[in-house]
Design an enzyme around this catalytic site. Sequence first.
Site, PDB file in Angstrom:
ATOM      1  CG  HIS A  49       0.504   6.122  -0.695  1.00 27.51           C
ATOM      2  ND1 HIS A  49      -0.631   6.693  -1.215  1.00 27.51           N
ATOM      3  CD2 HIS A  49       0.102   5.422   0.401  1.00 27.51           C
ATOM      4  CE1 HIS A  49      -1.675   6.356  -0.477  1.00 27.51           C
ATOM      5  NE2 HIS A  49      -1.252   5.580   0.509  1.00 27.51           N
ATOM      6  CG  HIS A  82      -1.767   1.140   1.448  1.00 28.01           C
ATOM      7  ND1 HIS A  82      -3.120   1.103   1.224  1.00 28.01           N
ATOM      8  CD2 HIS A  82      -1.479   2.397   1.876  1.00 28.01           C
ATOM      9  CE1 HIS A  82      -3.639   2.297   1.511  1.00 28.01           C
ATOM     10  NE2 HIS A  82      -2.658   3.097   1.912  1.00 28.01           N
ATOM     11  CD  GLU A  83       1.867   3.776   3.586  1.00 28.42           C
ATOM     12  OE1 GLU A  83       2.301   4.839   3.070  1.00 28.42           O
ATOM     13  OE2 GLU A  83       0.738   3.702   4.123  1.00 28.42           O
TER      14      GLU A  83
END
Length: 189
Positions: free
Chosen positions: A13, A9-10
């Site tokens: 980003h 998820h990170e």
Amino acid sequence: LFFGSVLAHELAHSIVATVRGIPVHGITLFVFGGISNIAQEARRPSVEFLIAVAGPLLSIALGGVLIGVAHLSFPWSNAVYIVALTVGWANVALGLFNLMPGFPLDGGRVLLAIIWGITGDYRLAVRIVTRIGQGLAIVFIGGSIFWFLKSGDMLHLWMLFLGLFLFSAATAARSDIENHRRRYNSSLN
């Protein structure tokens, strides 16, 4: 596997930020999730939007793939089915939770980008979304206390800690972003 999902998820980003020319200094994982240490704020609402939405979209897509794997594996492996289904739904929950409009959650950043894009006023957008984040935190805190008092079950107190964390993070983010923006604006003059 779940922390691997948070890392993915990170990374989403971070990859979008890097592609958009914003350096990333690293990723920090902690008990409530993770954070990409992005070197600077986006200078345009569209970039803020893309960076913010990348993580939740990846989590939801990864969740969908894992749920699919679970259903495909059901006839031949109960262990794969259980693990893939559990981690799959955890990813969907992670993505949907992060889309809540409370800043500094990703949904708060998406809302920031939308308000900033509509008004053209970054500081106004920050003030609005951090207040929404604090309000959401208060709902978590109040809900946790209510459900704990009603049931006596200590399990309901996890929302209290989450609410306290969100309130603190929204307050700190507002201060950090406004101070950073002031430093950035003053360096342009």
